[in-house]
Enzyme design. Structure first.
Site, PDB file in Angstrom:
ATOM      1  N   TYR A  54      59.782 -16.984  46.513  1.00 56.49           N
ATOM      2  CA  TYR A  54      58.321 -16.867  46.474  1.00 56.49           C
ATOM      3  C   TYR A  54      57.679 -18.144  46.999  1.00 56.49           C
ATOM      4  O   TYR A  54      56.799 -18.109  47.874  1.00 56.49           O
ATOM      5  CB  TYR A  54      57.864 -16.582  45.044  1.00 56.49           C
ATOM      6  CG  TYR A  54      56.367 -16.502  44.880  1.00 56.49           C
ATOM      7  CD1 TYR A  54      55.684 -15.322  45.124  1.00 56.49           C
ATOM      8  CD2 TYR A  54      55.626 -17.617  44.474  1.00 56.49           C
ATOM      9  CE1 TYR A  54      54.311 -15.240  44.973  1.00 56.49           C
ATOM     10  CE2 TYR A  54      54.256 -17.548  44.310  1.00 56.49           C
ATOM     11  CZ  TYR A  54      53.601 -16.358  44.563  1.00 56.49           C
ATOM     12  OH  TYR A  54      52.230 -16.283  44.416  1.00 56.49           O
ATOM     13  N   SER A  87      48.330 -18.043  49.958  1.00 58.35           N
ATOM     14  CA  SER A  87      49.486 -18.852  49.619  1.00 58.35           C
ATOM     15  C   SER A  87      49.543 -18.951  48.093  1.00 58.35           C
ATOM     16  O   SER A  87      49.219 -17.994  47.388  1.00 58.35           O
ATOM     17  CB  SER A  87      49.391 -20.227  50.280  1.00 58.35           C
ATOM     18  OG  SER A  87      50.519 -21.010  50.003  1.00 58.35           O
ATOM     19  N   SER A  88      49.931 -20.081  47.574  1.00 57.63           N
ATOM     20  CA  SER A  88      50.053 -20.283  46.123  1.00 57.63           C
ATOM     21  C   SER A  88      50.207 -21.763  45.854  1.00 57.63           C
ATOM     22  O   SER A  88      50.602 -22.530  46.737  1.00 57.63           O
ATOM     23  CB  SER A  88      51.289 -19.534  45.594  1.00 57.63           C
ATOM     24  OG  SER A  88      51.635 -19.952  44.289  1.00 57.63           O
ATOM     25  N   LYS A 116      55.389 -18.746  50.392  1.00 58.07           N
ATOM     26  CA  LYS A 116      54.005 -19.205  50.306  1.00 58.07           C
ATOM     27  C   LYS A 116      53.798 -20.530  51.048  1.00 58.07           C
ATOM     28  O   LYS A 116      52.706 -20.788  51.566  1.00 58.07           O
ATOM     29  CB  LYS A 116      53.593 -19.330  48.840  1.00 58.07           C
ATOM     30  CG  LYS A 116      53.479 -17.987  48.129  1.00 58.07           C
ATOM     31  CD  LYS A 116      52.545 -17.037  48.868  1.00 58.07           C
ATOM     32  CE  LYS A 116      52.319 -15.751  48.117  1.00 58.07           C
ATOM     33  NZ  LYS A 116      51.409 -14.815  48.865  1.00 58.07           N
TER      34      LYS A 116
END
Length: 256
Positions: free
Chosen positions: A163, A139-140, A167
């Site tokens: 994005y 993920s982020s 994520k």
């Protein structure tokens, strides 16, 4: 559980998207800990990285679903079911918010979510049939918090919406897979890297890197080897009772 739970000796681990800035460090450490590694990435990136004799490079476009499904079946036939899977792929347009087309958003969702789901289910089912395995999805920090546009002064663009949406979806997918596969001995966790600007950005955009650092309680950005230990931990027996978690490796970015 092994008496030395941090080793990966005798384990085969697949790292998809493993030839990038963070991926190479992950692959190298897994090999150092004794694993054999299948490193798949676009084009010749995996081969050109020259990651060592314990690493087998493979060319794969993970967004090509038929190719992805064939990859899993042929590699299981050739190598057996892996003990670990790491999915480091992502899709993004780098477009500004008002320039993003619906088709762009669909493309990113396909690359971030559909491809990851296809891969994790295919490998997860094989692991579950054997009764053991560990999957680590990426993920982020932007799957947990929004972008602060004040950091992204020209020429930098704010981290794009598609994005972060993808994520965030990875975190929920991780929880679902952990529940689905847990009774059959398969764990699934996620890692959320914080600011890890690549070397070119660190060299060419020092003011941007300084602004990133000011958002981090540790007052600096991450360096690529610092992501590898978290991956190795989640693949090893040292984390044998951990599943469904999102581990933030972000210097504290998401705590304030």
């Amino acid at each position: 559980m092994s008496s030395t739970p941090f080793h990966l000796q005798g384990r085969d681990i697949w790292v998809i998207g493993g030839a990038g800035y963070l991926g190479q460090e992950v692959v190298k450490q897994l090999a150092q800990l004794g694993a054999t590694v299948l490193c798949a990435d676009l084009g010749q990136k995996a081969a050109e990285a020259k990651l060592g004799t314990q690493v087998t490079p493979f060319t794969l476009d993970a967004t090509d679903i038929p190719a992805l499904e064939k990859f899993v079946s042929t590699q299981i036939a050739a190598r057996g079911v892996p003990q670990g899977l790491v999915v480091m792929t992502y899709a993004s347009t780098a477009k500004k918010f008002d320039d993003l087309l619906a088709a762009d958003f669909e493309m990113a969702n396909h690359g971030n979510l559909t491809a990851t789901f296809t891969l994790a289910r295919a490998v997860g089912n094989a692991m579950a049939a054997r009764g053991t395995g560990s999957m680590v999805l990426f993920s982020s920090m932007y799957g947990s918090v929004s972008t602060d546009p004040r950091i992204y002064e020209t020429p930098m663009n704010p981290n794009p919406v598609e994005y972060g949406v993808g994520k965030a979806g990875i975190q929920q997918m991780t929880r679902y897979l952990a529940v689905h596969y847990g009774p059959r001995g398969v764990r699934c966790n996620a890692i959320s890297p914080g600011p890890f600007p690549n070397p070119n950005i660190q060299r060419d955009q020092p003011d941007f890197v300084d602004r990133l650092s000011q958002k981090v309680p540790l007052a600096r950005v991450g360096q690529s080897p610092e992501i590898a230990g978290a991956v190795s931990f989640l693949l090893s027996d040292a984390s044998s009772f951990i599943t469904g978690q999102n581990l933030a490796v972000d210097g504290g970015w998401t705590v304030w």
